[in-house]
Design a protein around this motif. Structure first.
Motif, PDB file in Angstrom:
ATOM      1  N   VAL A  25       1.435 -10.781  -1.455  1.00 52.03           N
ATOM      2  CA  VAL A  25       0.898 -11.297  -2.573  1.00 52.03           C
ATOM      3  C   VAL A  25      -0.497 -12.611  -1.238  1.00 52.03           C
ATOM      4  N   ILE A  32      -4.371  -4.057  -1.858  1.00 56.30           N
ATOM      5  CA  ILE A  32      -2.658  -3.670  -2.847  1.00 56.30           C
ATOM      6  C   ILE A  32      -2.799  -2.455  -3.717  1.00 56.30           C
ATOM      7  N   HIS A  55       0.141 -12.975  -7.417  1.00 56.45           N
ATOM      8  CA  HIS A  55      -0.817 -12.619  -6.043  1.00 56.45           C
ATOM      9  C   HIS A  55      -1.859 -13.231  -6.508  1.00 56.45           C
TER      10      HIS A  55
END
Length: 325
Positions: A25, A32, A55
């Motif tokens: 996160v 990501i 996140h």
């Protein structure tokens, strides 16, 4: 992290599940996106709405401050990039106007009375500090005192917040009047006072969008429709620079060549008056930008790339948009 959000079994034996989630996160969104290609289970995890929400909470975007008038009172709205109001701060000003800054922890608003009333606000706490109205003691002998320009910024080397204002001897529109300059350090708290400094090297423009602080230097557009105090000619787009750290003027910076070489049309379609109204200064991504917004045609944005060589790089906006600067 919600309990129902679980990491794929392939991570077992590498890191504890909770630790891995806490690491993921905190990674940038670009990384990501790359991790989603690791395997199917990771793609499902990183696309899960619970993970996306977690996140987002760790990567809040920049906030935007706007001024408005609500029920006859001035308010300052702190918005996120989606346009949602994060915080609303009431002010004593009937018509507050925001001093444009770039990525500062404090915001500054002025009243409609030519910068005489200025407030600095901490958007996180809502605390408000009104800058003193009284002149610096060095200028106590001045009979008439009228602020004509104001700006606000931060000194990079020390982190101090400072404000600068240029003031005239009277309330006339004569550009031949000598100007004074005053500086205040906000970190002095409630005991902060204006300090008298040497005035600018030439008459500065007297409208709100004609100055900006970039990297600790205040840039003021000059009145190119009149000569300097010494009688020299001022090229269109020229600026007077003031160093907030040393609290000294740094001389005059020339604008982009197409602006400097502007020639007034004989038929009056383009005039120095219109050019003066169409030019403004803004800070974008840490660059000083001169914006030219002609009545017809796209905006021209000139980015200052090298101050020593006076090198400007041109960009432009092809779509006409409402003025928000």
């Amino acid at each position: 992290m919600p309990q129902k959000l679980r990491v794929a079994a392939s991570s077992d034996g590498v890191l504890p599940e909770d630790m891995l989630l806490q690491i993921l996160v905190r990674l940038p969104a670009k990384m990501i996106c790359l991790f989603r290609a690791v395997c199917r289970s990771w793609r499902f995890l990183l696309s899960d709405p619970l993970f996306v929400a977690a996140h987002k909470s760790h990567h809040s975007g920049p906030l935007i401050a706007t001024c408005s008038r609500l029920y006859g009172r001035g308010t300052i709205d702190i918005l996120d990039l989606s346009g949602s109001v994060v915080k609303r701060i009431a002010t004593s000003m009937a018509a507050p106007r925001l001093v444009r800054t770039c990525r500062l922890d404090l915001i500054c608003v002025t009243g409609s009375n030519h910068f005489a009333t200025c407030h600095v606000i901490n958007p996180a706490t809502g605390d408000t500090f009104a800058l003193p109205i009284h002149r610096a003691k060095e200028h106590a002998h001045v009979e008439h005192f009228f602020p004509v320009s104001f700006d606000f910024g931060q000194v990079g080397s020390t982190g101090e917040y400072k404000a600068i204002r240029c003031v005239s001897f009277d309330n006339s529109n004569s550009q031949s009047d000598l100007l004074l300059c005053e500086v205040i350090t906000l970190d002095d708290g409630r005991h902060a006072r204006w300090r008298g400094k040497q005035g600018p090297p030439a008459p500065i423009a007297r409208r709100r969008d004609k100055s900006v602080v970039v990297n600790g230097v205040a840039h003021f557009l000059l009145e190119f429709r009149c000569p300097t105090f010494s009688g020299d000619h001022v090229e269109p787009g020229s600026m007077a620079l003031f160093n907030l750290e040393t609290e000294e003027w740094m001389g005059i910076l020339k604008g982009p060549m197409p602006v400097r070489s502007f020639v007034e049309d004989s038929n009056g379609r383009s005039s120095y008056f219109s050019l003066d109204m169409e030019l403004s200064l803004v800070c974008l991504d840490g660059f000083l930008v001169m914006a030219h917004d002609p009545e017809y045609g796209p905006w021209d944005l000139w980015f200052l790339m090298d101050i020593e060589k006076c090198l400007w790089n041109k960009s432009h906006l092809c779509i006409r948009i409402a003025k928000i600067l």
